[in-house]
Structure formats: C-alpha cells, structure tokens
Design an enzyme around this catalytic site. Structure first.
Site, PDB file in Angstrom:
ATOM      1  N   ASP A 124      46.485  42.648  16.494  1.00 13.25           N
ATOM      2  CA  ASP A 124      45.821  43.942  16.715  1.00 13.25           C
ATOM      3  C   ASP A 124      46.808  45.109  16.836  1.00 13.25           C
ATOM      4  O   ASP A 124      46.486  46.240  16.457  1.00 13.25           O
ATOM      5  CB  ASP A 124      44.984  43.885  18.000  1.00 13.25           C
ATOM      6  N   HIS A 182      44.193  44.363  11.396  1.00 11.44           N
ATOM      7  CA  HIS A 182      43.134  45.303  10.990  1.00 11.44           C
ATOM      8  C   HIS A 182      43.774  46.448  10.210  1.00 11.44           C
ATOM      9  O   HIS A 182      44.820  46.979  10.611  1.00 11.44           O
ATOM     10  CB  HIS A 182      42.438  45.934  12.201  1.00 11.44           C
ATOM     11  N   HIS A 240      46.223  43.034  22.955  1.00 11.80           N
ATOM     12  CA  HIS A 240      45.592  43.634  24.100  1.00 11.80           C
ATOM     13  C   HIS A 240      44.891  42.628  25.014  1.00 11.80           C
ATOM     14  O   HIS A 240      44.207  43.018  25.962  1.00 11.80           O
ATOM     15  CB  HIS A 240      44.543  44.681  23.650  1.00 11.80           C
ATOM     16  N   ASP A 298      36.995  38.172  16.136  1.00 13.07           N
ATOM     17  CA  ASP A 298      37.216  38.820  14.837  1.00 13.07           C
ATOM     18  C   ASP A 298      38.392  38.192  14.089  1.00 13.07           C
ATOM     19  O   ASP A 298      38.540  38.403  12.888  1.00 13.07           O
ATOM     20  CB  ASP A 298      37.398  40.334  14.984  1.00 13.07           C
ATOM     21  N   GLU A 330      40.426  36.333  19.949  1.00 15.34           N
ATOM     22  CA  GLU A 330      39.173  37.087  19.854  1.00 15.34           C
ATOM     23  C   GLU A 330      38.460  36.769  18.532  1.00 15.34           C
ATOM     24  O   GLU A 330      39.094  36.507  17.505  1.00 15.34           O
ATOM     25  CB  GLU A 330      39.443  38.593  19.996  1.00 15.34           C
ATOM     26  N   TYR A 361      42.520  54.048  17.627  1.00 14.97           N
ATOM     27  CA  TYR A 361      42.653  52.638  18.019  1.00 14.97           C
ATOM     28  C   TYR A 361      43.499  52.531  19.293  1.00 14.97           C
ATOM     29  O   TYR A 361      43.147  51.833  20.252  1.00 14.97           O
ATOM     30  CB  TYR A 361      43.309  51.883  16.860  1.00 14.97           C
ATOM     31  N   HIS A 383      33.084  45.469  18.730  1.00 14.60           N
ATOM     32  CA  HIS A 383      32.979  45.133  20.159  1.00 14.60           C
ATOM     33  C   HIS A 383      31.574  45.476  20.646  1.00 14.60           C
ATOM     34  O   HIS A 383      31.413  46.203  21.625  1.00 14.60           O
ATOM     35  CB  HIS A 383      33.998  45.897  21.010  1.00 14.60           C
TER      36      HIS A 383
HETATM   37 FE1  FEO Z   1      41.385  41.835  19.857  1.00 20.00          FE
HETATM   38 FE2  FEO Z   1      40.962  42.495  16.584  1.00 20.00          FE
HETATM   39  O1  FEO Z   1      40.675  41.615  18.196  1.00 20.00           O
END
Ligand code: FEO
Length: 397
Positions: A164, A225, A145, A83, A81, A192, A23
């Site tokens: 996420d 992730h 999120h 990623d 997003e 996280y 980010h």
């Molecule tokens: Fe909200 Fe892993 O992106």
C-alpha cells in the site's frame, strides 16, 4: 491481462475502473483503483500478492494464461487485507501446498479471514529467499498501514514491492508514473496519504530511514495500488517524508454545514476577513453536507488553520460536521490551529461541542469560537470579519 515490466517481472493484477468506494464507504475512489500483483520468474518463480475477492476467479484464470500454476514456487503476501489476499482461497484450491511467505501478524490475519491452515512461512526483516539470480529480501513495515504489512525488495533489478505504501487509488491505462498526468497522480497520492497514512506518520519516517540505512539501490517501486514509480522513484519517498512531518501548505480551510444559510453567511464573512488580513493565503470553503468527505480530509491535511461551523440543532451539531470531526479525530492531524463558529436560535451549544471535538482532534484552539444568534447582523458580520482576520494573521506565521 498482464504487462511485462522487465525480463523477470510481469504485472498480473486487476484494474478496477468502476470502483467508487473502498473500505466499504470509508474512502471515495473517484478514479477507480487497481490491485497490483506481480509474477517474478527466475530459477524459482514467486507470485507477489493477489487481488480483491470479487476478481479472484478472473485473476486465477488470467494467471493460468501466463504460467502453469504448478510452476509457482512461492507466494508472497505483503499484507493480509482482502484487496491483496482476496484471491488466495481460489488460488490455493489449485495449488494447496505452495508456501505462503508473510509476517507473523499476516499469518494471524489470513487465518482469521480465511480459516485455512495453509503452508505459511513466517518471515521477518532481513530474511532472504533466493530465486536464483535474484534474492527477495523481506522488510517488515509494521503500521504502514496494518501491523502485518511488509515490503519485499528484489535484488538485481532493485525493485521494492511496497504494497500500500506509495500507492494511489488510481486506475489508468498506463502502468508507470512518467506516463500519467502528474497533477492527477499527485492528487491521488496525497489523498491516499492524508486519509490512510496520516496517523502512522512516525512509522513512515522511521521505516524510510531504516530502508535508507540498508543502502539498497532503488530503481523501481512496485506498489499494490495505482501506478508503478519507475521514473525517479525517490520522488515519492521524499514526498512521503515531507507529508509525514506535519505537512502544511499556505491554506486555511473552513468546514461548515448549514440549514437556512445562517452558518453559511458566517463562513462567507469569516473568509472575507481572512482575505482582508492575508490576501495571499489559499482559502477553501467546504460544505460538509455536499462535499466528498475524503476530499475534505485532504484539504484539512494541507491546511495551517481550520475553522469548523454548524448551527445548533437538538442541542448538538449537524451530522455531517459530527462525522467529519470524528474522521479528523481518528487521523490525529498535528500542528494545526482551529476555531469553531455557528449560529443558533435557542440553545447555542454547537460551538462548545465543536471546540471539544477540535481539542480531541489534537488541534490548538486560537479563539474561543464565534456564536451568532440567528443570522449575522452588522455587528455579527464585524465579529466574523474579526475572527477571519485573526485566522489570516495566524496563517502568516
Ligand atoms: Fe491495506 Fe490495499 O490494503
């Protein structure tokens, strides 16, 4: 590189060992991260999520090694997003007509980022997509999120592709939760949650309750992730419920920055006072000028009481204190008590400014704050000890 998860599912993501900030500069990734994407083969073939843009070419090249791209029937994007969606332009150049299943908000975010009118199929909670022996069930997970986020649940194998949620920025040579160091895993999972999900805790609780009401069996949580939860996957769901309910440990954290150690002496003396009143409580003193900001936020998340100190400089506080207070304001911590302290030579506005910030953070001030002119003398030290004892007593409750 790919890893076989079971007969139907293959991990086709990217492990990013070198990443140290995420980010932009907003999130430190001491242990790197991974961008997890999954290929599901049944009578139909679905690709769930992609990877971050810098790895787009590598992702598509690797995907071609395990499947002819034309054999992919559906692309599922759980969250727009970059990623997770960053490899879409590279992929869609190869298979431009394949449908992309995602939420209405995700369509907006993908169009906003990539300016492409791909074959979007909007889905909402409860919609099903049959792959043959397995169905994908979509569950909108708004604000976990982002407003566009959804989960995808797969029948027969009972897998929740949670994106996420339940993830960690944690690169590992292993794939599953039972294979890695548990302290490292939970440290990253908690960091996280504290840094990304705290403001959305009420959505976490309602989404978990909603998922439970669907009575879907759960054998695995495939995050986007970090590691996959295959051993007792409910353990991380239960942790999320615990963390979402104004989580606290028996801890007091002192955050301070200092110019000539005056405010540091005050912090040390307050910590001594805490230990006098409450020898059992964990006390952490963190210099905001030299400590990683996301590690600080994780410690604040765990604390019952937070004390924040700065000298007054140019009628305000030091920049590292202003920055961390601004982060704390955005994260909307609940159920925490706080007080300010600081030193000054001439003006002395720092404590008042910190008090205003702490209130803006939603914290309850348990003291008007302690101002010490220059460095604490004997009387000043006894005032620090007194504030510490007050904090220590408070943490017993
Ligand atoms: Fe909200 Fe892993 O992106």
């Amino acid at each position: 590189m790919s890893y076989r998860i079971n007969d139907a599912v293959e991990w086709v993501g990217k492990k990013d060992w070198d990443l140290r900030t995420f980010h932009g500069w907003e999130y430190s990734t001491h242990r790197g991260t991974s961008y997890n994407a999954y290929l599901v083969r049944d009578e139909k073939v679905a690709l769930i999520d992609t990877v971050w843009k810098p790895y787009a070419a590598e992702f598509v090249a690797n995907l071609k090694k395990v499947i002819d791209l034309d054999e992919i029937d559906y692309i599922i994007i759980n969250h727009g997003e970059e990623d997770h969606s960053g490899a879409l332009p590279e992929l869609m150049r190869e298979i431009p007509d394949k449908p992309i299943y995602c939420t209405k908000n995700c369509v907006k975010s993908l169009k906003g980022q990539y300016h492409q009118d791909w074959n979007f199929v909007e889905v909402k909670t409860g919609d099903r997509l049959s792959l043959g022996a397995r169905d994908l069930i979509f569950i909108e997970a708004r604000m976990l999120h982002w407003p566009d986020t959804m989960f995808t649940y797969m029948t027969r194998d009972n897998i929740l592709f949670s994106n996420d949620a339940f993830g960690q920025h944690y690169a590992s040579e292993f794939l599953y939760n039972d294979e890695v160091d548990q302290a490292e895993l939970y440290q990253e999972a908690l960091k996280y949650y504290a840094n990304i999900l705290t403001p959305f805790s009420r959505f976490v609780i309602s989404k978990i309750n909603e998922f439970a009401s669907l009575n879907l069996p759960l054998d695995m949580i495939c995050t986007s992730h970090g590691i996959i939860w295959r051993d007792k996957p409910m353990q991380i769901v239960e942790k999320y419920l615990e963390w979402a309910k104004d989580y606290q440990e028996d801890q007091i954290t002192l955050l301070y920055d200092t110019m000539w150690h005056g405010t540091k002496y005050v912090a040390d003396a307050i910590a001594a006072g805490i230990r006098q009143a409450n020898p059992k409580v964990t006390v952490k003193l963190l210099n905001t000028g030299s400590t990683d900001k996301n590690d600080i936020i994780t410690e604040v998340f765990k604390s019952k009481v937070v004390l924040v100190g700065s000298p007054t400089v140019n009628r305000t506080v030091l920049t590292s204190i202003a920055a961390i207070l601004d982060m704390m304001k955005g994260l909307e911590f609940k159920n925490k008590k706080a007080a300010a302290f600081g030193t000054y030579g001439w003006g002395g506005e720092g404590v008042k400014i910190i008090n205003e910030w702490l209130q803006a953070c939603g914290m309850e001030l348990f003291d008007e704050g302690l101002r010490i002119n220059w460095k604490p003398d004997e009387e000043g030290i006894s005032k620090c000890l007194e504030l510490g004892r007050k904090a220590g007593e408070l943490a017993k409750g």
